[in-house]
Design a protein around this motif. Structure first.
Motif, PDB file in Angstrom:
ATOM      1  N   VAL A   1     -17.322 -21.303  39.321  1.00  0.00           N
ATOM      2  CA  VAL A   1     -17.431 -20.052  40.090  1.00  0.00           C
ATOM      3  C   VAL A   1     -16.378 -19.081  39.584  1.00  0.00           C
ATOM      4  O   VAL A   1     -15.176 -19.376  39.608  1.00  0.00           O
ATOM      5  N   THR A   2     -16.820 -17.919  39.094  1.00  0.00           N
ATOM      6  CA  THR A   2     -15.886 -16.874  38.657  1.00  0.00           C
ATOM      7  C   THR A   2     -16.327 -15.562  39.318  1.00  0.00           C
ATOM      8  O   THR A   2     -17.418 -15.497  39.886  1.00  0.00           O
ATOM      9  N   PRO A   3     -15.490 -14.511  39.270  1.00  0.00           N
ATOM     10  CA  PRO A   3     -15.888 -13.255  39.933  1.00  0.00           C
ATOM     11  C   PRO A   3     -17.249 -12.725  39.481  1.00  0.00           C
ATOM     12  O   PRO A   3     -17.938 -12.065  40.259  1.00  0.00           O
ATOM     13  N   ASN A   4     -17.669 -12.986  38.247  1.00  0.00           N
ATOM     14  CA  ASN A   4     -18.935 -12.418  37.769  1.00  0.00           C
ATOM     15  C   ASN A   4     -20.054 -13.428  37.560  1.00  0.00           C
ATOM     16  O   ASN A   4     -21.207 -13.032  37.397  1.00  0.00           O
TER      17      ASN A   4
ATOM     18  N   GLY B   1     -19.493 -22.484  51.607  1.00  0.00           N
ATOM     19  CA  GLY B   1     -20.037 -21.475  50.679  1.00  0.00           C
ATOM     20  C   GLY B   1     -19.438 -20.093  50.916  1.00  0.00           C
ATOM     21  O   GLY B   1     -19.132 -19.368  49.966  1.00  0.00           O
ATOM     22  N   ILE B   2     -19.248 -19.736  52.185  1.00  0.00           N
ATOM     23  CA  ILE B   2     -18.655 -18.420  52.510  1.00  0.00           C
ATOM     24  C   ILE B   2     -17.208 -18.365  52.019  1.00  0.00           C
ATOM     25  O   ILE B   2     -16.752 -17.351  51.493  1.00  0.00           O
ATOM     26  N   LEU B   3     -16.480 -19.482  52.162  1.00  0.00           N
ATOM     27  CA  LEU B   3     -15.089 -19.532  51.674  1.00  0.00           C
ATOM     28  C   LEU B   3     -15.063 -19.334  50.152  1.00  0.00           C
ATOM     29  O   LEU B   3     -14.268 -18.538  49.629  1.00  0.00           O
ATOM     30  N   ILE B   4     -15.943 -20.043  49.426  1.00  0.00           N
ATOM     31  CA  ILE B   4     -15.967 -19.930  47.956  1.00  0.00           C
ATOM     32  C   ILE B   4     -16.354 -18.516  47.540  1.00  0.00           C
ATOM     33  O   ILE B   4     -15.748 -17.924  46.642  1.00  0.00           O
ATOM     34  N   GLU B   5     -17.359 -17.942  48.220  1.00  0.00           N
ATOM     35  CA  GLU B   5     -17.825 -16.583  47.901  1.00  0.00           C
ATOM     36  C   GLU B   5     -16.707 -15.559  48.142  1.00  0.00           C
ATOM     37  O   GLU B   5     -16.498 -14.634  47.360  1.00  0.00           O
TER      38      GLU B   5
ATOM     39  N   ARG C   1     -14.166 -15.907  45.363  1.00  0.00           N
ATOM     40  CA  ARG C   1     -14.732 -15.368  44.116  1.00  0.00           C
ATOM     41  C   ARG C   1     -14.570 -13.847  44.071  1.00  0.00           C
ATOM     42  O   ARG C   1     -14.202 -13.273  43.057  1.00  0.00           O
ATOM     43  N   ARG C   2     -14.824 -13.210  45.217  1.00  0.00           N
ATOM     44  CA  ARG C   2     -14.726 -11.741  45.267  1.00  0.00           C
ATOM     45  C   ARG C   2     -13.284 -11.268  45.215  1.00  0.00           C
ATOM     46  O   ARG C   2     -13.022 -10.119  44.904  1.00  0.00           O
ATOM     47  N   GLU C   3     -12.361 -12.153  45.568  1.00  0.00           N
ATOM     48  CA  GLU C   3     -10.938 -11.781  45.509  1.00  0.00           C
ATOM     49  C   GLU C   3     -10.365 -11.982  44.104  1.00  0.00           C
ATOM     50  O   GLU C   3      -9.196 -11.704  43.872  1.00  0.00           O
TER      51      GLU C   3
END
Length: 603
Positions: free
Chosen positions: A574-577, A363-367, A370-372
């Motif tokens: 999962v997208t940035p927003n 989950g931390i990797l995906i998050e 996403r922020r990048e």
């Protein structure tokens, strides 16, 4: 200069980062009037938001003319790979234990790794100012833990300090003082100086840093000889290749930052600039007589997920990086520093299989991605099975739950339904302490149910135990979902009419697409609904039909909650927003055909 290298290890939330703060303040790393805030070492945005340490970090302080290199480590079981590699840099460990909770699952995991490396332990019993704390009982249980982990006579004779990180004091007795100097004196007294072997240069790379100006920076401990600026060295990699390189710049740790030097002698930690294309675990050795150190071994991953490109109708609206090439490059880059992660190709060219330690780890990797600016689709987390002696085996974990006594029966019921077996049940003050052995599959989705059943009072922790025979099917989610019928904006009018069918994950005027999961059904089975129908407007006024719509606010789901919620035929966009749950097959007719063919195969 005298040097001590010490790592701080503990279960999550027992106060490691707060202790590092106090050490930095006590040794005057900052000016007296400098506003540093709290949890100084948790510099990453995600760490600050979640209140947990994810990445290990280095700081160095000077106390009584002794340089102490402090390594702050994560406390969560999912980041065990991070702890395993940085312990190689330390000569001693501070084992931090909560004076109320006592040793927890992760305490056992990290302590075992430290004892295997023959590191000198110092036990610190923290938070003795808490009500109901029991420092003497906790001290006895820590001793029992050392004994159970086959500690040597020397390791069993560990020094113990008591105190409160929040109030800024630590002492070798329960007498409250106003500083932490007894603990710093204890580090100098009990932790041995680095063992230095005779011979040419040897340095294992155990961590990495990145600077947009300098590129990749290799971090490790010089275990033999010395390393100098502009020196020719050999980079020895795990696959046996040896490359000659030149050291461009050298840095040692000082306070929260780094200081440029021309030479680093054996025993100290340093950062090397100019080493390109290295992996964690590689050795920097003398160019003339290269000798490699043993490669760092890390426990195997226990869970996998399918990462694919985003193929929803809203593809490319949010993200900067959306292609399979972007996804592959980013994941391959992550495996260089995230030792517990593995990435393999799947049958489909647009997907990659990613293996990790648990839901939080992935989950931390995906998050982070996403922020990048990455857009991707992730599937349901699956446990990794193995065949041992001809039997299908799966990972089992030890689950520890502390809960008020009135909820204990609900917790036992929830865990046993998921094939868990109780090992220990004892009373700790007003709380009931329960320990179970449970298949890793049974933990997926358990936290949300547990918190609901105990009104948020349960404290859960778990760690990997071993592979054992497959336990059969485990009941998943009981309720079905409501699926959007078409692609448009939702309307308050439609949601109001559908509220008695389920709990919504979307608000009015939110863009949805056909196949997107918009609510949880109150019954088993999925239902396709139209949540985008506007109210028909007429020029007649009717009494009583224009009631105001009354809507409950939408249920907000975090990324980890979505990962635990979805079933095998669903995935998360999962997208940035946005984080949206959806069916893997968006078209309703196609889904029906698929389920018919699956039922026919099973029959």
């Amino acid at each position: 200069m005298n040097i001590r290298n010490i790592a701080i290890i503990a279960h999550v939330d027992h106060g490691k980062t707060t202790l590092v703060d106090k050490i930095l303040h006590a040794t005057k790393v900052f000016r007296d009037n400098q506003d540093t805030g709290e949890l100084i070492m948790d510099s990453n945005d995600l760490e600050r938001e979640r209140g947990i340490t994810i990445f290990s970090k280095n700081a160095a302080v000077v106390y009584n003319d002794v340089k102490i290199n402090v390594i702050d480590t994560p406390g969560h079981a999912d980041f065990g790979g991070e702890v395993e590699r940085v312990l190689k840099m330390a000569d001693g460990v501070i084992l931090l234990v909560d004076a109320y909770e006592g040793p927890m699952p992760q305490t056992r995991f990290v302590l075992q790794k430290a004892l295997q490396l023959n590191l000198k332990p110092i036990v610190v019993i923290n938070k003795v100012d808490k009500p109901n704390c029991r420092p003497d009982e906790v001290h006895d249980s820590v001793f029992d833990l050392f004994f159970n982990l086959d500690a040597t006579e020397e390791q069993l004779d560990f020094p113990t300090y008591y105190g409160s990180g929040k109030n800024g004091w630590f002492n070798d007795s329960l007498t409250e003082i106003d500083n932490i100097f007894p603990l710093l004196d204890g580090i100098i007294k009990h932790v041995p100086p680095p063992k230095v072997a005779e011979g040419p240069l040897q340095m294992q790379l155990t961590s990495l840093d990145y600077s947009s100006f300098l590129g990749r920076i290799a971090i490790g401990k010089v275990s033999r000889g010395a390393i100098k600026e502009n020196q020719q060295v050999a980079l020895m990699q795990a696959d046996g290749t040896v490359r000659k390189l030149k050291v461009k710049e050298l840095y040692v740790f000082e306070g929260m930052g780094k200081k440029k030097v021309t030479e680093v002698i054996a025993g100290d930690l340093c950062a090397v600039v100019g080493v390109e294309d290295f992996n964690i675990g590689d050795t920097l050795a003398d160019a003339e007589n290269p000798e490699a150190l043993p490669v760092i071994s890390v426990d195997e991953p226990t869970m996998n997920m399918l990462f694919s490109v985003n193929n929803s109708p809203f593809f490319g609206k949010d993200g900067k990086f959306v292609t399979s090439r972007h996804l592959r490059d980013r994941l391959m880059k992550e495996t260089e520093k995230n030792l517990a992660l593995r990435v393999t190709d799947s049958d489909d060219g647009d997907s990659l299989m990613v293996y990790g330690r648990g839901i939080l780890h992935l989950g931390i990797l995906i998050e982070t991605m996403r922020r990048e600016g990455y857009e991707l689709t992730v599937g349901q987390p699956q446990v990794i099975t193995k065949e041992i002696n001809g039997k299908k085996c799966e990972p089992y974990e030890i689950l520890v739950v502390d809960v008020p006594q009135e909820f204990a029966s609900k917790v036992i019921d929830l865990v046993t339904r998921r094939k868990g077996e109780m090992l220990i049940m004892e009373t700790k003050g007003e709380m009931q302490h329960l320990e179970f052995e449970i298949p890793s599959r049974g933990l997926i989705g358990l936290r949300t149910q547990m918190l609901t059943a105990t009104t948020g009072e349960a404290v859960m922790a778990h760690r990997f135990n071993e592979y054992k025979p497959w336990k059969g099917s485990i009941p998943g989610r009981n309720n079905g979902v409501l699926i959007s019928k078409n692609t448009a904006k939702t309307t308050g009018y439609s949601i109001d009419k559908l509220q008695d069918r389920g709990t919504f994950f979307v608000d009015p005027a939110e863009e949805v697409y056909a196949g997107q999961i918009i609510a949880e059904n109150i019954k088993p089975g999925d239902l396709v609904v139209n949540a985008t129908e506007p109210k028909k407007l007429t020029n007649h006024r009717a009494s009583g039909t224009d009631d105001a719509t009354r809507m409950a606010p939408k249920t907000l789901m975090t990324l980890e909650e979505c990962m635990e919620y979805i079933q095998f035929d669903e995935c998360i966009e999962v997208t940035p927003n946005y984080i949206r749950m959806r069916k893997v097959i968006l078209d309703e007719e196609e889904r029906k055909k698929q389920s018919k063919s699956m039922n026919a195969q099973m029959a």
